[in-house]
Design a protein around this motif. Structure first.
Motif, mmCIF file in Angstrom:
data_model
loop_
_atom_site.group_PDB
_atom_site.id
_atom_site.type_symbol
_atom_site.label_atom_id
_atom_site.label_comp_id
_atom_site.label_asym_id
_atom_site.label_seq_id
_atom_site.Cartn_x
_atom_site.Cartn_y
_atom_site.Cartn_z
ATOM 1 N N LEU A 46 48.950 -34.900 -25.515
ATOM 2 C CA LEU A 46 49.076 -34.131 -24.284
ATOM 3 C C LEU A 46 49.056 -32.639 -24.595
ATOM 4 O O LEU A 46 49.542 -32.213 -25.651
ATOM 5 C CB LEU A 46 50.379 -34.471 -23.566
ATOM 6 N N GLU A 338 50.113 -35.958 -17.489
ATOM 7 C CA GLU A 338 49.403 -34.680 -17.615
ATOM 8 C C GLU A 338 48.473 -34.516 -16.424
ATOM 9 O O GLU A 338 47.704 -35.422 -16.084
ATOM 10 C CB GLU A 338 48.594 -34.625 -18.900
ATOM 11 N N ILE A 395 52.500 -30.693 -17.217
ATOM 12 C CA ILE A 395 53.060 -31.894 -17.849
ATOM 13 C C ILE A 395 54.440 -32.145 -17.255
ATOM 14 O O ILE A 395 55.313 -31.272 -17.307
ATOM 15 C CB ILE A 395 53.142 -31.741 -19.379
ATOM 16 N N LYS A 439 45.996 -37.783 -18.122
ATOM 17 C CA LYS A 439 46.483 -38.550 -19.271
ATOM 18 C C LYS A 439 47.910 -39.014 -18.995
ATOM 19 O O LYS A 439 48.642 -38.379 -18.235
ATOM 20 C CB LYS A 439 46.493 -37.698 -20.547
#
Length: 521
Positions: A46, A338, A395, A439
């Motif tokens: 990430l 993410e 994030i 992600k």
């Protein structure tokens, strides 16, 4: 020779203690491909690929005076002091900011906690109760979604389990960490020095003098056979250890650092005569390769069979009963999301912690505590002075506990599970939330047969305490003068903590040398 089973922090601490005392005739057997155990700093998944994400241990609980803190300072580990109750915001099911209401309830719950501690400050109770029972008796009985969310943030987020699974005696009144060390929570954020794993590297350096001879990675122990002292012949070794690759090791002593979860599987197999886990090894979820986002699982699924080990002769009943009395390992899972940008910060939530106070209709009836606690990773990196480590992305991390953590980890990033999390974020932030993340990274502690969960948790009446004052002594005492028990669960004062794992390894290494008659300083 001494065998150390497990290359987590407790096993490395045991080896480092042996080396410190000039004893180097030992071998560490580790079933995975890495050292560190439940310290797991993950790279390349990430944000900035050079910056680590902590998937396992993420805090140092108690600073000044804590040996783990001394190690962290030695390696220059960076991070921030975590103020859970002040650096937090909350939103309800209409996306309204309800932080003031939540803060008032947090203060109320904290007052109840303090009342429990003050009541028993001079005279501990003669019987144990659950934290739920103790809170209820003192007027904390959550009814509204906001009250439940406050409890999840304050209780589940600290202990990894709901109040009904937590021992008041052990986890509230018997909490020595913040009595012995400075009362401070240090959140590890270390983009430049390798993350929490830097502590592992330092212990590795202290442990091994000839790593090629003293370390065996990817080596899963399948059987341990002990010859009791009264049957031992001259020049024979007390313990024979067999591994999945066919190797056989003979040793004068073994220091176990298995997790509580592994030990509970061992004793239940011993009781029932078969392995409850014989059906299937953990495998990656096929759907993960077809999701509209990238999925990473950490630790990665094992590439070898991890059958439950056997011990012969079986552990005595009293030891099995003590191990079983803990309850189960905590489910303490994380799902990292993410996104192209931090939409939550654009909506005004720049705090480190964000609480969702209302479950979505889909999960309200079955799992209302799921997706309650979120960490704003962008805020954490900004506090640490490294906002660049997000790689320009947003994030955010969902923390899940107990059965919800097990569910999320078993889903392994499936669209079903991620869609649930997205629905909660959309309830909080509306159309700014993308349909999917780019992600996700999902922890796998409850799926992993090397651990079976996040960390040990003492249930009501664990170890026969408070009635039996010697519960911890009996749990940690060696067997047959050759088997020693380390790992975080076995520390008599700091069970459940990384510094407990560190200290338990050191204590058991010293005990093994004393029994063997080695008197090196």
């Amino acid at each position: 020779m001494i065998l150390i089973i497990g290359g987590g922090i407790s096993g490395l601490a045991a080896g480092a203690e042996l080396t410190k005392r000039n004893f180097t005739d030992f071998v560490v057997l580790e079933s995975s491909e890495r050292l560190g155990g439940r310290i797991c700093s993950s790279f390349g998944h990430l944000g900035d690929p050079t910056a680590p994400i902590e998937v396992g241990a993420g805090w140092i609980h108690g600073t000044e005076g804590n040996p783990l803190w001394d190690l962290a300072k030695k390696v220059g580990l960076s991070g921030v002091a975590d103020n859970f109750e002040e650096d937090v915001s909350a939103r309800d099911n209409n996306g309204e900011n309800v932080t003031p209401q939540m803060s008032a309830l947090l203060a109320q719950l904290e007052e109840v906690h303090e009342a429990i501690e003050e009541e028993y400050e001079d005279d501990l109770p003669k019987t144990d109760s659950t934290l739920r029972e103790a809170l209820s008796q003192r007027g904390w009985n959550p009814c509204t979604p906001l009250e439940h969310a406050v409890e999840v943030f304050q209780v589940d987020n600290e202990y990894g389990a709901p109040a009904e699974d937590i021992s008041m005696f052990h986890n509230v009144l018997g909490e020595f960490t913040f009595e012995d060390f400075k009362d401070e929570e240090f959140c590890v954020v270390d983009p430049s020095k390798g993350g929490y794993a830097a502590v592992v590297e330092e212990l590795k350096r202290q442990c091994f003098t000839d790593i090629d001879k003293q370390l065996r990675l990817h080596t899963h122990v399948t059987k341990v056979t002990v010859t009791p002292p009264e049957e031992l012949q001259d020049n024979n070794k007390a313990v024979v250890v067999e591994t999945a690759d066919g190797a056989v090791y003979e040793a004068s002593a073994v220091i176990f650092t298995w997790s509580l979860g592994v030990w509970q599987k061992v004793i239940r197999q011993q009781s029932h005569g078969f392995s409850a886990d014989s059906a299937a090894q953990e495998t990656d979820l096929s759907e993960s390769s077809t999701t509209p986002y990238e999925v990473a699982l950490m630790p990665p699924p094992a590439s070898i069979a991890l059958d439950v080990p056997t011990i012969s002769p079986p552990l005595p009943k009293y030891k099995c009963d003590l191990i079983d009395s803990f309850g189960c390992m905590t489910g303490f899972g994380r799902v990292y999301f993410e996104f192209p940008s931090p939409f939550w910060e654009e909506a005004g939530d720049k705090t480190q912690w964000i609480v969702n106070t209302h479950p979505t209709p889909e999960i309200e009836q079955t799992s209302p505590r799921r997706w309650t606690v979120w960490m704003n990773y962008n805020a954490l990196l900004r506090r640490a002075g490294r906002p660049d480590c997000t790689g320009g992305k947003g994030i955010i991390v969902a923390f899940l506990f107990g059965a919800d953590a097990q569910w999320a980890e078993q889903e392994r990033g499936s669209t079903t599970s991620i869609q649930q999390g997205i629905a909660v974020l959309q309830q909080m932030y509306g159309p700014a939330v993308p349909q999917w993340p780019t992600k996700v990274l999902v922890s796998q502690w409850s799926n992993d047969r090397r651990y079976y969960g996040g960390f040990s948790l003492l249930a009501k009446g664990a170890l026969g305490m408070p009635q039996d004052e010697d519960g911890y002594t009996k749990l940690g005492e060696p067997l047959w003068q050759c088997l020693y028990f380390a790992g975080e669960a076995f520390h008599p004062r700091y069970s459940g903590y990384v510094h407990g794992a560190l200290g338990a390894g050191q204590l058991q290494a010293a005990a093994a040398l004393k029994e063997l008659g080695v008197v090196n300083p």
